[in-house]
Design an enzyme around this catalytic site. Structure first.
Site, PDB file in Angstrom:
ATOM      1  N   TYR A 166      -2.451  -1.358  10.242  1.00 19.80           N
ATOM      2  CA  TYR A 166      -2.533  -1.679   8.815  1.00 19.80           C
ATOM      3  C   TYR A 166      -1.259  -1.246   8.096  1.00 19.80           C
ATOM      4  CZ  TYR A 166      -4.247  -1.254   3.958  1.00 19.80           C
ATOM      5  OH  TYR A 166      -4.413  -1.348   2.595  1.00 19.80           O
ATOM      6  N   SER A 222       0.830  -1.207   0.000  1.00 23.20           N
ATOM      7  CA  SER A 222       0.000   0.000   0.000  1.00 23.20           C
ATOM      8  C   SER A 222       0.858   1.247   0.000  1.00 23.20           C
ATOM      9  CB  SER A 222      -0.898   0.003   1.248  1.00 23.20           C
ATOM     10  OG  SER A 222      -1.544   1.253   1.424  1.00 23.20           O
TER      11      SER A 222
END
Length: 275
Positions: free
Chosen positions: A179, A166
């Protein structure tokens, strides 16, 4: 009263765009791909694009059978075979369960897409419970280890592994601490696994999407106001669509990228990052 989470793609106020944008050219002809988190979002777009390029697909999903069945029907519409594998990738037994079913039904594994993930926004690190922390790491990174361990005996020279990291790994995210930490681990895992497997002729790369319009954000509990303005801070001033990300996975899965391993592609709306 809190709005119930929107668990299905069809529940979203605007449907994500998953449709491939060009005709196929047999770049994955007769190959078999496993796509975790293949029921919706980026996973659905990857599954259908891979099918258009000639691959049969194992769609791994956790619980959303309706979306998984819809993705399978879309793969079938491309003339390819889809099988559904229900599994919680964060469980230690999941990798073996997935691989055993795929090999039994589809006989081989050529491409492994580790896409499944979860996120739970929290502005205060003290609000992240041990259970949430362990769960996020189990799904997002431990599951990649388990699946690669199980799949490796079936991966031959020319196989490809693509992991989903990400933009938050590069930029950080104050509201997605656990995350973002898993995404940093995924990038390091990708580079290290590439070094580990390169002599076997197995390439390992990653894709680091920016803000992409999928069920992940509303499903993860993001506040409505953040969902409404999602992606507007990118240079392109909008979120990306799953079908704008899927071609990066295709490029890394096929022979077009035969001289690329240990790298990360960045479909992120124009945000410049290092690495």
């Amino acid at each position: 009263m809190r709005t119930p989470p929107k668990d299905r793609e069809s529940d979203l106020d605007r449907a994500p765009k998953w449709e491939p944008r060009y005709a196929g050219s047999d770049r994955l002809k007769d190959k078999v791909a496993i796509v975790t988190g293949g029921d919706s979002g980026i996973g659905r777009a990857v599954a259908v694009l891979f099918a258009r390029e000639g691959a049969d697909i194992a769609i791994v999903y956790k619980s959303n059978k309706a979306d998984a069945e819809e993705t399978a029907s879309l793969v079938g519409a491309e003339g390819r075979t889809a099988i559904l594998v229900r599994a919680d990738v964060g469980k230690t037994s999941a990798g073996r369960t997935i691989v055993d079913k795929v090999v039994s039904k589809l006989k081989r594994i050529d491409v492994l897409v580790n896409n499944a993930g979860e996120q739970h926004p929290a502005d205060d690190i003290r609000d992240i419970s041990p259970e949430q922390l362990q769960r996020t790491f189990a799904t997002n990174i431990f599951g990649m280890f388990y699946l690669v361990q199980a799949a490796l005996p079936h991966l031959k020279k020319g196989a490809a592994i693509i992991n989903c990291t990400s933009v938050t790994m590069y930029q950080g995210s104050g509201g997605l601490l656990d995350y973002s930490a898993t995404k940093g681990a995924i990038t390091a895992f990708t580079r290290s696994l590439s070094e580990n497997l390169i002599e076997k002729g197995i390439r390992v790369n990653a894709v680091a999407p920016g803000p992409i319009w999928t069920p992940l954000n509303p499903r993860g509990g993001a506040p409505a106001e953040k969902v409404e303005s999602f992606g507007e801070t990118t240079p392109m001033k909008r979120p990306g669509e799953p079908n704008e990300v899927a071609p990066s996975f295709l490029f890394l899965a096929c022979d077009d990228s035969s001289y690329i391993s240990g790298q990360v592609l960045h479909p992120n709306g124009g945000t410049v990052v290092n690495g």
